[in-house]
Design a protein around this motif. Structure first.
Motif, PDB file in Angstrom:
ATOM      1  N   PRO A  70       0.807  -1.219   0.000  1.00  0.00           N
ATOM      2  CA  PRO A  70       0.000   0.000   0.000  1.00  0.00           C
ATOM      3  C   PRO A  70       0.843   1.274   0.000  1.00  0.00           C
ATOM      4  O   PRO A  70       1.849   1.378   0.707  1.00  0.00           O
ATOM      5  N   LEU A  71       0.428   2.207  -0.828  1.00  0.00           N
ATOM      6  CA  LEU A  71       1.043   3.522  -1.012  1.00  0.00           C
ATOM      7  C   LEU A  71       2.396   3.474  -1.723  1.00  0.00           C
ATOM      8  O   LEU A  71       2.994   4.521  -1.956  1.00  0.00           O
ATOM      9  N   GLU A  72       2.901   2.291  -2.072  1.00  0.00           N
ATOM     10  CA  GLU A  72       4.230   2.194  -2.674  1.00  0.00           C
ATOM     11  C   GLU A  72       4.281   1.432  -3.992  1.00  0.00           C
ATOM     12  O   GLU A  72       4.921   1.873  -4.934  1.00  0.00           O
ATOM     13  N   LYS A  73       3.645   0.268  -4.055  1.00  0.00           N
ATOM     14  CA  LYS A  73       3.868  -0.597  -5.215  1.00  0.00           C
ATOM     15  C   LYS A  73       2.673  -1.520  -5.440  1.00  0.00           C
ATOM     16  O   LYS A  73       2.110  -2.060  -4.489  1.00  0.00           O
ATOM     17  N   LEU A  74       2.330  -1.705  -6.726  1.00  0.00           N
ATOM     18  CA  LEU A  74       1.297  -2.653  -7.111  1.00  0.00           C
ATOM     19  C   LEU A  74       1.786  -3.385  -8.352  1.00  0.00           C
ATOM     20  O   LEU A  74       2.174  -2.749  -9.336  1.00  0.00           O
ATOM     21  N   VAL A  75       1.797  -4.713  -8.286  1.00  0.00           N
ATOM     22  CA  VAL A  75       2.194  -5.533  -9.429  1.00  0.00           C
ATOM     23  C   VAL A  75       0.962  -6.296  -9.890  1.00  0.00           C
ATOM     24  O   VAL A  75       0.331  -7.014  -9.100  1.00  0.00           O
ATOM     25  N   LEU A  76       0.629  -6.119 -11.159  1.00  0.00           N
ATOM     26  CA  LEU A  76      -0.573  -6.704 -11.736  1.00  0.00           C
ATOM     27  C   LEU A  76      -0.229  -7.652 -12.876  1.00  0.00           C
ATOM     28  O   LEU A  76       0.739  -7.424 -13.609  1.00  0.00           O
ATOM     29  N   HIS A  77      -1.043  -8.677 -13.043  1.00  0.00           N
ATOM     30  CA  HIS A  77      -0.971  -9.524 -14.223  1.00  0.00           C
ATOM     31  C   HIS A  77      -2.253  -9.267 -15.004  1.00  0.00           C
ATOM     32  O   HIS A  77      -3.331  -9.723 -14.611  1.00  0.00           O
ATOM     33  N   ALA A  78      -2.127  -8.490 -16.084  1.00  0.00           N
ATOM     34  CA  ALA A  78      -3.254  -8.219 -16.972  1.00  0.00           C
ATOM     35  C   ALA A  78      -3.281  -9.360 -17.982  1.00  0.00           C
ATOM     36  O   ALA A  78      -2.360  -9.495 -18.780  1.00  0.00           O
TER      37      ALA A  78
END
Length: 150
Positions: A70-78
Motif C-alpha cells: 500500500p502507497l508504494e507498489k502494485l504488481v498486476l498480471h493483466a
C-alpha cells in the motif's frame, strides 16, 4: 518499457484511485467497462474483471494482483485474452510537489512476448503515458477548464 509521471497530488490520493478497482476503466486506456471487483482489491490474489475494446468488438478480461505494498507498489498480471498478457508494475514515491508514479509493463504471453521488445514498447508507451495522465487527472480532480490549459 517504463513511463514516469509527476502528479500534483499526494501519494495517498494517487493510491486511493489505484486501490479503487472500479476506477480502472477510467484511467487504464483500452478498458471500456468494469464488470466486477473482488472486495479485497488490491490485495494479492484479488481480481478485477473488465472489458477491453469498443462495442461490438469487446473482449472480457481480468487482471490479478501479484504483489501489493500500500502507497508504494502494485504488481498486476493483466491477462489480455487474445492480445496476450502483461505484467504491470506501478511504483509511487513522494516528490516535493506531490507523487511520482513509475509504470513498467512487460509482455508475458501472446504476441507481445515474442515480438522484439522495442516493437512492443512502441505499442505500449503511448497507451501507458495516457493512462498515467488520466490517473493524475483523477487524483488531482482536474476540472475541464484546468484541462484546457494544458
Amino acid at each position: 518499457m517504463t513511463v514516469t509521471r509527476d502528479i500534483r497530488a499526494s501519494r495517498r490520493q494517487v493510491w486511493d484511485i489505484i486501490a479503487d478497482g472500479w476506477t480502472y476503466s477510467q484511467w487504464v486506456v483500452g478498458n471500456s467497462r468494469m464488470r466486477a471487483v473482488d472486495p479485497t482489491w488490491p490485495a494479492p490474489g484479488a481480481t478485477i474483471r473488465h472489458s477491453i475494446g469498443v462495442w461490438p468488438l469487446v473482449i472480457d478480461d481480468e487482471t490479478v494482483v501479484e504483489e501489493s505494498v500500500p502507497l508504494e507498489k502494485l504488481v498486476l498480471h493483466a491477462k489480455g485474452g487474445l492480445f496476450g498478457g502483461a505484467r504491470v508494475i506501478l511504483r509511487l514515491s513522494d516528490i516535493p510537489d506531490g507523487c511520482r508514479v513509475v509504470m513498467e509493463e512487460y509482455p508475458v504471453s501472446g504476441p507481445g512476448a515474442v515480438l522484439p521488445s522495442r516493437l512492443s514498447d512502441l505499442a505500449a508507451w503511448p497507451r501507458n503515458r495516457e493512462s498515467l495522465w488520466r490517473l493524475g487527472a483523477l487524483a488531482q480532480r482536474l476540472k475541464p477548464i484546468e484541462l484546457s490549459d494544458r
